[in-house]
Design an enzyme around this catalytic site. Structure first.
Site, mmCIF file in Angstrom:
data_model
loop_
_atom_site.group_PDB
_atom_site.id
_atom_site.type_symbol
_atom_site.label_atom_id
_atom_site.label_comp_id
_atom_site.label_asym_id
_atom_site.label_seq_id
_atom_site.Cartn_x
_atom_site.Cartn_y
_atom_site.Cartn_z
ATOM 1 N N GLU A 159 -10.080 0.416 2.962
ATOM 2 C CA GLU A 159 -11.068 1.275 2.324
ATOM 3 C C GLU A 159 -10.664 2.743 2.479
ATOM 4 O OE1 GLU A 159 -14.698 0.381 4.331
ATOM 5 O OE2 GLU A 159 -14.817 -1.669 3.586
ATOM 6 N N CYS A 160 -10.683 3.474 1.395
ATOM 7 C CA CYS A 160 -10.495 4.918 1.372
ATOM 8 C C CYS A 160 -9.232 5.334 2.138
ATOM 9 C CB CYS A 160 -11.741 5.628 1.902
ATOM 10 S SG CYS A 160 -11.879 7.339 1.328
ATOM 11 N N GLY A 161 -9.355 5.917 3.337
ATOM 12 C CA GLY A 161 -8.178 6.331 4.093
ATOM 13 C C GLY A 161 -7.234 5.187 4.381
ATOM 14 N N MET B 208 -5.323 4.550 1.238
ATOM 15 C CA MET B 208 -4.281 5.574 1.090
ATOM 16 C C MET B 208 -3.055 5.232 1.940
ATOM 17 S SD MET B 208 -6.802 8.917 1.225
ATOM 18 C CE MET B 208 -5.452 10.063 1.569
ATOM 19 N N GLY C 30 -9.203 -0.483 -1.912
ATOM 20 C CA GLY C 30 -9.633 0.545 -2.844
ATOM 21 C C GLY C 30 -10.313 1.691 -2.123
#
Length: 447
Positions: free
Chosen positions: A327-329, A332, A416
């Protein structure tokens, strides 16, 4: 359980500072204290947990209904008192939906009395007009007291009788304290370990609150909360003889998690083992899944790149088919690269593409998520974007109906930018832990 909500007129009023100070003061009185945060914020509960060692969770009316939240509160009903920190201004609800989802809505749905934190710096008699307006909107009569913030003792003694004549009980004040500052980044606070001398700051504010706030009056207000006990369990545990081990990233780069998500994983049989993508050389042994949460990987890109052994360990596990959530970080981090200040840093390489800073909030707020057969609630908050966001599902903003494609999905994985709230879709997390169990049987037991 005694409980009270600390809310305010707006963000930036000092709610987190005063909440932490109050938690410290109550803990120093020998009380068993629990903390909660209204809304989806990940950082404020970290101040409660990391600095004060007080359990803290989110209570969010977009993610779940009132009975579910009453069930979360019921998990800790043996505590002496719960302090709920409100989000934003007291009546600020989900955009375009009035008070719905606001701190006040949460207070109504859980029968929780409210103490209003009022930043009185730069104000005079205007305070009276503001408080009268706030009181006029309090349809349920839940606002039971006021604590003034950033105010001198002299002005406090002047304004206090006027406010009480207007029908609002004043519990005390907190002055302008030198050296006490919980600095912000973007729309939230900096992480606890980034704040200089944080323990000393909280100690100072706790002592100030003990001196200038009538804690016995506050405890009396907290005792007046309605009995909203929910006897029904939130989710029945699924009996398991074996508990597949889930490696959860937890360090300075990856630390944004909802405590209720951890509870859901454990209720469904997962055993959580924590590791650091920053400091450890490889994943924990005998794991059957990986969870890479949000955080600020962009602050430690060089360190993440330097830890090549960990990046290779994660990529190898993913290539072997290990179930994974990112998720998110964490999403990435799975990319080939993250770009910052004109340079691309090597990351895991499981997602082909580059993440880059857009210089603005690209997607922010609550989202309804639709992917495969699942419908979930989530939240996005990020300045970085990806050249490969994926198209496994659709994210829709409540109210506006604006939508976009998101995510990389396959059985046993979803990656995501959205932060997922598992309680909004129990079937998803049951399926994920089942996928972990199948992986464990296939790869760890040699079947």
């Amino acid at each position: 359980m005694k409980r009270v909500m600390l809310s305010a007129i707006s963000s930036g009023s000092g709610k987190t500072t005063i909440t932490c100070g109050l938690l410290k003061a109550l803990k120093d009185k020998g009380l068993s204290v629990r903390a909660y945060k209204s809304g989806p914020d990940y950082i404020d509960p970290m101040f409660h947990k990391k600095v004060l060692q007080i359990p803290s969770e989110n209570l969010d009316l977009f993610f779940s209904d009132a009975k579910y939240l009453q069930g979360i509160l019921g998990q800790n009903e043996d505590a002496d008192i719960a302090v709920i920190e409100g989000a934003m201004g007291i009546y600020d609800g989900i955009l375009g939906q009035g008070k719905t989802g606001s701190a006040y809505d949460l207070a109504v749905q859980t029968g929780t009395p409210v103490v209003l934190i009022v930043d009185a710096s730069g104000m005079g008699n205007t305070i009276l007009a503001v408080l009268k307006g706030i009181k006029a909107e309090d349809e349920k009569g839940l606002i039971r007291g006021v604590i003034f913030n950033r105010i001198s003792e002299h002005f406090y003694k002047t304004i206090c009788p006027m406010v009480e004549e207007a029908g609002m009980k004043v519990l005390g004040y907190v002055g302008k304290l030198k050296g006490v500052s919980l600095d912000s980044r973007h729309l939230g606070l900096k992480l606890p370990w980034e704040v200089e001398a944080l323990e000393q700051q909280i100690e100072q504010i706790g002592k100030e609150i003990t001196r200038t706030v009538a804690l016995e009056k506050l405890l009396a207000i907290a005792e007046a909360g309605e009995n909203t006990r929910n006897e029904k369990k939130i989710e029945e545990k699924i009996p398991q003889e074996e508990h597949p081990r889930l490696a959860v990233a937890m360090d300075e780069a990856f630390c944004f998690y909802y405590e209720d998500n951890f509870r859901k994983l454990k209720e469904n049989g997962a055993e959580l083992v924590f590791f650091s993508p920053l400091h450890d050389e490889k994943l924990p042994e005998n794991i059957a899944g990986i969870l890479l949460g949000g955080g600020y990987p962009e602050l430690v890109l060089q360190e993440l790149e330097n830890n090549k052994a960990m990046r290779q360990s994660i990529k190898a596990a993913i290539e072997q088919g290990i179930p994974s959530l990112a998720e998110c970080g964490g999403f990435m981090y799975l990319h080939d690269t993250i770009e910052a200040e004109g340079r691309q840093y090597e990351m895991v390489g499981a997602v082909k593409g580059n993440c880059y800073n857009t210089g603005r909030l690209c997607r922010f707020g609550y989202v309804d998520l639709y992917f495969a057969e699942y419908q979930m609630k989530g939240h996005e908050f990020h300045y970085f974007d990806s050249s490969n966001n994926g198209s496994a599902g659709v994210a829709t903003k409540p109210g506006s109906g604006k939508n976009w494609e998101f995510g990389h999905y396959a059985s046993g994985k979803i990656w995501g930018f959205p932060h997922l709230y598992y309680g909004s879709c129990p079937q998803f997390i049951r399926d994920f832990v089942d996928d972990m169990r199948k992986y464990q049987e296939r790869n760890l037991h040699g079947e």
